[in-house]
Scaffold this motif. Sequence first.
Motif, mmCIF file in Angstrom:
data_model
loop_
_atom_site.group_PDB
_atom_site.id
_atom_site.type_symbol
_atom_site.label_atom_id
_atom_site.label_comp_id
_atom_site.label_asym_id
_atom_site.label_seq_id
_atom_site.Cartn_x
_atom_site.Cartn_y
_atom_site.Cartn_z
ATOM 1 N N GLU A 1 5.283 -25.936 21.484
ATOM 2 C CA GLU A 1 6.183 -26.185 20.522
ATOM 3 C C GLU A 1 6.593 -27.029 21.814
ATOM 4 N N TYR A 2 7.095 -26.619 22.831
ATOM 5 C CA TYR A 2 7.132 -27.167 23.744
ATOM 6 C C TYR A 2 5.790 -28.055 24.208
ATOM 7 N N ALA A 3 4.310 -27.719 24.378
ATOM 8 C CA ALA A 3 3.775 -28.557 24.868
ATOM 9 C C ALA A 3 3.297 -29.281 24.096
ATOM 10 N N VAL A 4 3.533 -29.776 22.870
ATOM 11 C CA VAL A 4 3.393 -30.166 21.310
ATOM 12 C C VAL A 4 4.767 -31.495 21.923
ATOM 13 N N GLY A 5 5.924 -31.110 22.353
ATOM 14 C CA GLY A 5 6.706 -31.887 22.113
ATOM 15 C C GLY A 5 6.381 -32.924 24.238
ATOM 16 N N LEU A 6 5.891 -33.038 24.846
ATOM 17 C CA LEU A 6 5.470 -33.217 25.926
ATOM 18 C C LEU A 6 4.254 -34.207 25.495
ATOM 19 N N LEU A 7 3.424 -33.935 24.597
ATOM 20 C CA LEU A 7 2.340 -34.513 24.246
ATOM 21 C C LEU A 7 2.749 -35.849 23.319
ATOM 22 N N ILE A 8 4.078 -35.630 22.749
ATOM 23 C CA ILE A 8 4.113 -36.784 21.745
ATOM 24 C C ILE A 8 5.067 -37.697 22.972
ATOM 25 N N ASP A 9 5.884 -36.583 23.539
ATOM 26 C CA ASP A 9 6.325 -38.112 24.383
ATOM 27 C C ASP A 9 5.520 -38.429 25.754
ATOM 28 N N ALA A 10 4.692 -38.078 26.011
ATOM 29 C CA ALA A 10 3.632 -38.571 26.960
ATOM 30 C C ALA A 10 2.935 -39.857 25.984
ATOM 31 N N LEU A 11 2.364 -39.636 25.242
ATOM 32 C CA LEU A 11 2.078 -40.335 24.335
ATOM 33 C C LEU A 11 1.943 -42.078 23.081
ATOM 34 N N ARG A 12 3.787 -41.478 22.857
ATOM 35 C CA ARG A 12 4.517 -42.198 22.097
ATOM 36 C C ARG A 12 5.607 -42.886 22.930
ATOM 37 N N GLU B 1 -5.045 -34.260 43.429
ATOM 38 C CA GLU B 1 -5.588 -34.835 42.138
ATOM 39 C C GLU B 1 -5.278 -35.916 41.347
ATOM 40 N N LEU B 2 -4.386 -34.846 41.237
ATOM 41 C CA LEU B 2 -3.730 -35.798 39.742
ATOM 42 C C LEU B 2 -3.093 -36.635 40.089
ATOM 43 N N VAL B 3 -2.468 -36.695 40.530
ATOM 44 C CA VAL B 3 -0.969 -37.770 40.901
ATOM 45 C C VAL B 3 -2.520 -38.876 41.571
ATOM 46 N N GLN B 4 -3.244 -39.016 42.549
ATOM 47 C CA GLN B 4 -4.234 -39.790 42.941
ATOM 48 C C GLN B 4 -5.313 -40.591 41.355
ATOM 49 N N PHE B 5 -5.240 -39.543 40.361
ATOM 50 C CA PHE B 5 -5.861 -40.495 39.049
ATOM 51 C C PHE B 5 -4.784 -40.989 38.510
ATOM 52 N N LEU B 6 -3.028 -40.505 38.829
ATOM 53 C CA LEU B 6 -2.596 -41.685 37.265
ATOM 54 C C LEU B 6 -2.313 -42.666 39.081
ATOM 55 N N VAL B 7 -1.573 -42.438 40.178
ATOM 56 C CA VAL B 7 -1.807 -44.043 40.775
ATOM 57 C C VAL B 7 -2.574 -45.221 40.808
ATOM 58 N N ARG B 8 -4.329 -44.320 40.519
ATOM 59 C CA ARG B 8 -5.107 -45.546 40.278
ATOM 60 C C ARG B 8 -5.817 -45.796 39.083
ATOM 61 N N GLY B 9 -4.551 -45.510 37.892
ATOM 62 C CA GLY B 9 -5.259 -45.343 36.179
ATOM 63 C C GLY B 9 -5.913 -44.626 35.990
ATOM 64 N N GLU B 10 -6.960 -43.857 36.630
ATOM 65 C CA GLU B 10 -7.951 -43.061 36.157
ATOM 66 C C GLU B 10 -8.325 -41.597 34.626
ATOM 67 N N ILE B 11 -6.515 -42.089 35.126
ATOM 68 C CA ILE B 11 -6.322 -40.865 33.559
ATOM 69 C C ILE B 11 -4.651 -41.934 33.287
ATOM 70 N N GLY B 12 -4.976 -41.676 31.870
ATOM 71 C CA GLY B 12 -3.900 -42.486 30.692
ATOM 72 C C GLY B 12 -2.731 -41.475 30.778
ATOM 73 N N GLY B 13 -2.637 -40.344 31.771
ATOM 74 C CA GLY B 13 -0.940 -40.114 31.207
ATOM 75 C C GLY B 13 -0.987 -38.563 31.488
ATOM 76 N N ALA B 14 -0.152 -37.707 31.701
ATOM 77 C CA ALA B 14 -0.225 -36.216 32.054
ATOM 78 C C ALA B 14 1.400 -35.703 31.041
ATOM 79 N N GLY B 15 1.513 -34.591 31.106
ATOM 80 C CA GLY B 15 3.279 -34.241 30.367
ATOM 81 C C GLY B 15 3.614 -32.239 31.158
ATOM 82 N N LEU B 16 4.177 -32.711 31.877
ATOM 83 C CA LEU B 16 4.216 -31.824 32.680
ATOM 84 C C LEU B 16 5.174 -30.457 33.478
ATOM 85 N N ASP B 17 5.731 -29.432 32.776
ATOM 86 C CA ASP B 17 6.190 -28.433 32.522
ATOM 87 C C ASP B 17 6.495 -28.033 34.220
#
Length: 327
Positions: free
Chosen positions: A117-128, A252-268
Amino acid sequence: MANQSEEQNQEQQQRPIVMVHRLPTFSFSFANRLKTHYHLFDPLDSPDLIDLHRDSVRAIFCVGPSPVTSELIARYPCLEIIVGSSAGVDHIDLRECRRRGIAVTNAGNAFSEAAAEYAVGLLIDALRRVSAGDRFVRAGLWPKAGEYPLGFKLGGKRVGIVGLGSIGSEVANRLAAFGCSIAYNSRKKKPSVPYPYYAKVCDLAVNSDVLVVCCALADETHHIINKDVMTALGKEGVIINVGRGKLVDEKELVQFLVRGEIGGAGLDVFENEPYVPKELFTMDNVVLSPHRAVLTQESFEAIQEVVVANLEAFFANKPLVSPVQNE
Ligand SMILES: O=CC(=O)O
């Protein structure tokens, strides 16, 4: 009186010794419950007793992710079991356990629902952008800035689950109910699972809008989410990680996010917890969480039962409740 305390002493001597490898937050009430059956011994409290108990310790109770290294294991020549209290057992030297024939247990299913449920929560939070919206309101920006940017709907998203174990399956059930389509990657295709299987994570990523990472960390899964997978996921893709930090190549994830090459992330979870790359602090498309996915009041109670059941089974020579396959 003297007799009574002698009896108590004897009774205490007869309890099997269980070495506790602990975290500072170890629950006192649970410790007291265990103490009625076992002679709990924490080497941090009394290091001078290590030598005394060396040859009588058959079980270690490992609280949380405290590392159980080959050096620690070597201290106890009669060790037969490490009872873990976490879902992941990457903090335990499994190779050494295999070599010595030491059994390892984990949290079994005690944490699966909480983590899912936390994974779902992070996903909803990241998207919305729930947390970001909260920050916007608290900062008093609503009256000044007016409109808050649009987020993305969860329903209809193609979700790729990396690791369809007990947590991954609970994530799949929940997200299917939100109207997402599910596919998965794991070591092997699961015959009883109706979702499409991808043997390669890159192929799963190409066919997904979201990746939810919930597999175990092992040599083969280290950085399973790498540059190629992020490229395959694409500019709008979202990565949720409730497994372990090292499953994702964080730089890599940080670089992808900085360059806008990935839409978002939810990280626990993070590669170097509790340190989190500071570039992520200002990103509203990223939700950050301090490794809490598995912990709720209920799951904390459930894990206590699993630990007790494993210890009881071990000392009664019965099958363990949640053995880790360590082949
Ligand atoms: O992350 C927590 C666990 O593995 O239990």
